[in-house]
Structure formats: structure tokens, C-alpha cells
Design a protein around this motif. Structure first.
Motif, mmCIF file in Angstrom:
data_model
loop_
_atom_site.group_PDB
_atom_site.id
_atom_site.type_symbol
_atom_site.label_atom_id
_atom_site.label_comp_id
_atom_site.label_asym_id
_atom_site.label_seq_id
_atom_site.Cartn_x
_atom_site.Cartn_y
_atom_site.Cartn_z
ATOM 1 N N LEU A 61 -18.094 2.014 10.650
ATOM 2 C CA LEU A 61 -17.632 0.740 10.118
ATOM 3 C C LEU A 61 -17.268 0.917 8.647
ATOM 4 N N THR A 62 -16.016 0.656 8.327
ATOM 5 C CA THR A 62 -15.536 0.759 6.949
ATOM 6 C C THR A 62 -15.503 -0.645 6.355
ATOM 7 N N GLU A 63 -16.373 -0.869 5.394
ATOM 8 C CA GLU A 63 -16.617 -2.212 4.848
ATOM 9 C C GLU A 63 -15.926 -2.381 3.498
ATOM 10 N N TYR A 64 -15.077 -3.408 3.415
ATOM 11 C CA TYR A 64 -14.381 -3.739 2.169
ATOM 12 C C TYR A 64 -14.990 -5.016 1.603
ATOM 13 N N PRO A 65 -15.864 -4.913 0.606
ATOM 14 C CA PRO A 65 -16.519 -6.121 0.077
ATOM 15 C C PRO A 65 -15.596 -6.903 -0.845
ATOM 16 N N ILE A 66 -15.681 -8.236 -0.750
ATOM 17 C CA ILE A 66 -14.867 -9.118 -1.585
ATOM 18 C C ILE A 66 -15.754 -10.146 -2.272
ATOM 19 N N GLN A 67 -15.158 -10.919 -3.179
ATOM 20 C CA GLN A 67 -15.843 -12.045 -3.806
ATOM 21 C C GLN A 67 -15.294 -13.318 -3.197
ATOM 22 N N LEU A 68 -16.165 -14.036 -2.439
ATOM 23 C CA LEU A 68 -15.733 -15.250 -1.759
ATOM 24 C C LEU A 68 -16.758 -16.369 -1.840
ATOM 25 N N LEU A 69 -18.000 -16.091 -1.468
ATOM 26 C CA LEU A 69 -18.962 -17.155 -1.213
ATOM 27 C C LEU A 69 -19.715 -17.639 -2.440
ATOM 28 N N ARG A 70 -20.057 -16.741 -3.346
ATOM 29 C CA ARG A 70 -20.864 -17.113 -4.508
ATOM 30 C C ARG A 70 -20.330 -16.420 -5.748
ATOM 31 N N PRO A 71 -20.654 -16.942 -6.941
ATOM 32 C CA PRO A 71 -20.227 -16.265 -8.159
ATOM 33 C C PRO A 71 -20.731 -14.827 -8.263
ATOM 34 N N ASP A 72 -21.963 -14.549 -7.757
ATOM 35 C CA ASP A 72 -22.500 -13.197 -7.912
ATOM 36 C C ASP A 72 -22.044 -12.239 -6.808
ATOM 37 N N SER A 73 -21.175 -12.699 -5.896
ATOM 38 C CA SER A 73 -20.653 -11.794 -4.875
ATOM 39 C C SER A 73 -19.845 -10.667 -5.508
ATOM 40 N N LEU A 74 -19.129 -10.972 -6.589
ATOM 41 C CA LEU A 74 -18.372 -9.938 -7.291
ATOM 42 C C LEU A 74 -19.305 -8.873 -7.841
ATOM 43 N N ASP A 75 -20.400 -9.292 -8.466
ATOM 44 C CA ASP A 75 -21.346 -8.342 -9.040
ATOM 45 C C ASP A 75 -21.984 -7.473 -7.960
ATOM 46 N N LYS A 76 -22.353 -8.076 -6.851
ATOM 47 C CA LYS A 76 -22.983 -7.311 -5.777
ATOM 48 C C LYS A 76 -22.019 -6.280 -5.199
ATOM 49 N N ALA A 77 -20.779 -6.708 -4.944
ATOM 50 C CA ALA A 77 -19.791 -5.782 -4.393
ATOM 51 C C ALA A 77 -19.507 -4.658 -5.378
ATOM 52 N N LYS A 78 -19.426 -5.012 -6.654
ATOM 53 C CA LYS A 78 -19.166 -4.012 -7.680
ATOM 54 C C LYS A 78 -20.298 -2.988 -7.750
ATOM 55 N N LEU A 79 -21.523 -3.462 -7.679
ATOM 56 C CA LEU A 79 -22.658 -2.546 -7.734
ATOM 57 C C LEU A 79 -22.693 -1.627 -6.516
ATOM 58 N N ALA A 80 -22.342 -2.156 -5.355
ATOM 59 C CA ALA A 80 -22.326 -1.324 -4.143
ATOM 60 C C ALA A 80 -21.284 -0.221 -4.257
ATOM 61 N N LEU A 81 -20.086 -0.568 -4.754
ATOM 62 C CA LEU A 81 -19.022 0.423 -4.872
ATOM 63 C C LEU A 81 -19.248 1.376 -6.031
ATOM 64 N N CYS A 82 -20.097 0.992 -6.977
ATOM 65 C CA CYS A 82 -20.391 1.825 -8.140
ATOM 66 C C CYS A 82 -21.512 2.817 -7.856
ATOM 67 N N ALA A 83 -22.217 2.638 -6.760
ATOM 68 C CA ALA A 83 -23.392 3.461 -6.460
ATOM 69 C C ALA A 83 -22.996 4.825 -5.912
ATOM 70 N N LYS A 84 -23.853 5.804 -6.152
ATOM 71 C CA LYS A 84 -23.631 7.145 -5.603
ATOM 72 C C LYS A 84 -23.760 7.120 -4.091
ATOM 73 N N ASP A 85 -24.749 6.418 -3.583
ATOM 74 C CA ASP A 85 -24.926 6.240 -2.141
ATOM 75 C C ASP A 85 -24.563 4.797 -1.814
ATOM 76 N N ARG A 86 -23.314 4.580 -1.492
ATOM 77 C CA ARG A 86 -22.824 3.220 -1.283
ATOM 78 C C ARG A 86 -23.468 2.567 -0.065
ATOM 79 N N GLU A 87 -23.587 3.306 1.009
ATOM 80 C CA GLU A 87 -24.138 2.745 2.232
ATOM 81 C C GLU A 87 -25.572 2.263 2.012
ATOM 82 N N ALA A 88 -26.389 3.099 1.369
ATOM 83 C CA ALA A 88 -27.781 2.722 1.121
ATOM 84 C C ALA A 88 -27.866 1.529 0.176
#
Length: 293
Positions: free
Chosen positions: A198-225
Motif C-alpha cells: 500500500l503506497t500512502e500519500y498523506p494530505i492535509q484535510l481534516l485538521r490543522p495539524d494534519s499537515l504537521d503529522k504528514a510532514k513528520l511522517a515523510l521526514c522520518a527515516k523509517d516512514r512506515e514505522a
């Protein structure tokens, strides 16, 4: 459990119909209220509800209103404060919501999540989780209505995604919001399906902090974890510079808007067929195979 009152005296006076339930402000058995309507996250009704809540509590800065996680209630965040309102904004519930089946304090977990997210974003020099970001209401004000969701070619860079079960034979893409309850359900179900990549493309839609969460996931060395830790709870370990990750989230969000994706999860098969919403894992597996025939 000690009662927590997150509202100042003026804010409390602004809405006299505050309902405190159970010992210590604990709400037990939400279904017992018999509410007939639940506004789902991402629907246009959320923005109107947010305005009602803000009007009721003029001295409390409401950051977001999110419905659907707790059945029959809408979660309101104000800084690191969390309380609840009914979908018509008539009643407010101040205290802790307990999930008796999962045996967790939903309110406490959310407060800790807000604190953890602010701590990580502040270390990276980013805006705190309560900072104003584009919302579904902002999108709704765009005079150019997005096209209806149809066959979709996913032409986003692979670097914009989180890949779960890389190398598995069945392939599917999904647009998610890391605050989405049904996205969390999908990821939970995916744990039992190692045959699905499953290839997951995170977006900012539901809450103001959705952008921050998606950004942190894509910024991580282990994105899946890291994505799983955001969904289910855990440590967030990211790199120092997340500017490229933020640009990736913005590109994902623009892609979703351009293709009429107004809710998550949005599943996209290899042949371009799209499905809006959660699918049980067996149904998802059959659907993916249908596009490979």
C-alpha cells in the motif's frame, strides 16, 4: 479520575448548557444518548459547527472541530485542551471520554498527542500543531469546484509517499489524512495483509495539524514505522530539515483537490479505478485483483 475543566469562567458562562457526565466528569456509554446524527469528519457541516462552537466560547481559541472518532460526539481542540460537543452544538461535554472496550482514556491520549506533536515541530522550527493551516472550509470557498472523482492516474513522485509492505505482490495507492479514523482502520486491517503493498500519500484535510503529522511522517527515516506511530501511538523520530517533506504534503493535497478527492481514505487501483472510503481487507484484496485482470 480527577475532573479537568479546560474552559475559563467567561467561556463557561457563554454556554450554560454544559453537561457533565459520570463521576469526575467521565463520560460512560456514549451510545446511551441516542443521538440521531453524527457529522463525519471532512463534511461541510464541520466548518459550520466550528463557527458555532467558537461563537459559544468567544474567549477560547478553537483550533479544530473533528467529528466521527467518538460516536455521536465532535472533538474540539483549543491549544492542548480537548472537550466535546454534540453535532448540533447544543451540549458540551467537559471531562474524559473512556473507550471501555479498548480500555483507554481517549481524551488523555489526544492531549498527549497534541503535546508530543508540538514538541517535535518546535524542535524542527515548524509551526505548532495549533497554528492556522488551510481547512476544508478554505477549500469550500474556492470558486472553482473540484471535478468529480473518477479514474485517476497517480503521477506523484514516489518520494511523496509512505510504502507499507514494500515488495508485496498486490499493489494499491491510497490518499490519507493521518487524523482520519477510517484511515487508521485501514492501516490496522493492513497488518493482517502482508500480500498488499500500500503506497500512502498523506494530505492535509481534516485538521490543522494534519499537515504537521504528514510532514513528520515523510521526514522520518523509517516512514512506515513513524506513520504507524502517529496512527496508533509511539515515538516520533524525524530528521532536522523537513522542508522537502512539507512541499511533498502540499503537492499531495493539491493532487487530491485536482482529482475531486474530498474525503479519506481514497483508494486508487493500478488501472486508475478509485474507491472513496474504507474497505474490509478481503474486499480490498478482491478489488485490487479485479484491476489486474
Amino acid at each position: 479520575m480527577k475532573f479537568r475543566n479546560p474552559l475559563d469562567a467567561q467561556a463557561r458562562a457563554a454556554l450554560p448548557r454544559i453537561l457533565l457526565v459520570g463521576a469526575g466528569g467521565v463520560l460512560i456509554g456514549v451510545a446511551g444518548f441516542g443521538l440521531s446524527k453524527t457529522v463525519l469528519a471532512g463534511e461541510a457541516g464541520d466548518s459550520g459547527l466550528a463557527r458555532k462552537v467558537q461563537a459559544a466560547f468567544p474567549n477560547t481559541k478553537v483550533a479544530s472541530v473533528h467529528c466521527g472518532v467518538v460516536p455521536g460526539l465532535c472533538e474540539v481542540t483549543a491549544g492542548k485542551t480537548v472537550f466535546y460537543v454534540t453535532p448540533d452544538a447544543r451540549y458540551a461535554l467537559v471531562g474524559s471520554v473512556l473507550d471501555l472496550k479498548a480500555r483507554i482514556d481517549v481524551t488523555d491520549r489526544r492531549i498527549k498527542e497534541l503535546g508530543q506533536l508540538d514538541a517535535v515541530t518546535s524542535r524542527l522550527g515548524a509551526a505548532p500543531a495549533t497554528a492556522r493551516q488551510p481547512s476544508p472550509a478554505d477549500v469550500a470557498q474556492n470558486p472553482e469546484a473540484p471535478p468529480a472523482m473518477g479514474p485517476i492516474k497517480v503521477d506523484l513522485p514516489h518520494d511523496n509517499a509512505i510504502v507499507h509492505h514494500p515488495g508485496a505482490p498486490l499493489k494499491v495507492s491510497v490518499v490519507t489524512d493521518l487524523n482520519c479514523g477510517y484511515c487508521r482502520m485501514l492501516m490496522e486491517a493492513l497488518k493482517t495483509a502482508p500480500d498488499i503493498e500500500l503506497t500512502e500519500y498523506p494530505i492535509q484535510l481534516l485538521r490543522p495539524d494534519s499537515l504537521d503529522k504528514a510532514k513528520l511522517a515523510l521526514c522520518a527515516k523509517d516512514r512506515e514505522a513513524t506513520a504507524n506511530n502517529i496512527y496508533f501511538g509511539g515515538d516520533l523520530k524525524v530528521a532536522g530539515d523537513c522542508s522537502k517533506a512539507e512541499a511533498a504534503v502540499q503537492a499531495n493535497t493539491a493532487f487530491a483537490r485536482a482529482h475531486g478527492i474530498s474525503g479519506t481514505p481514497a483508494l486508487i487501483r493500478g488501472d486508475g479505478a478509485a474507491h472513496a472510503g474504507f474497505m474490509p481487507i478481503d474486499q480490498l484484496r478482491a478489488w485490487i485483483k479485479g484491476g489486474q485482470a
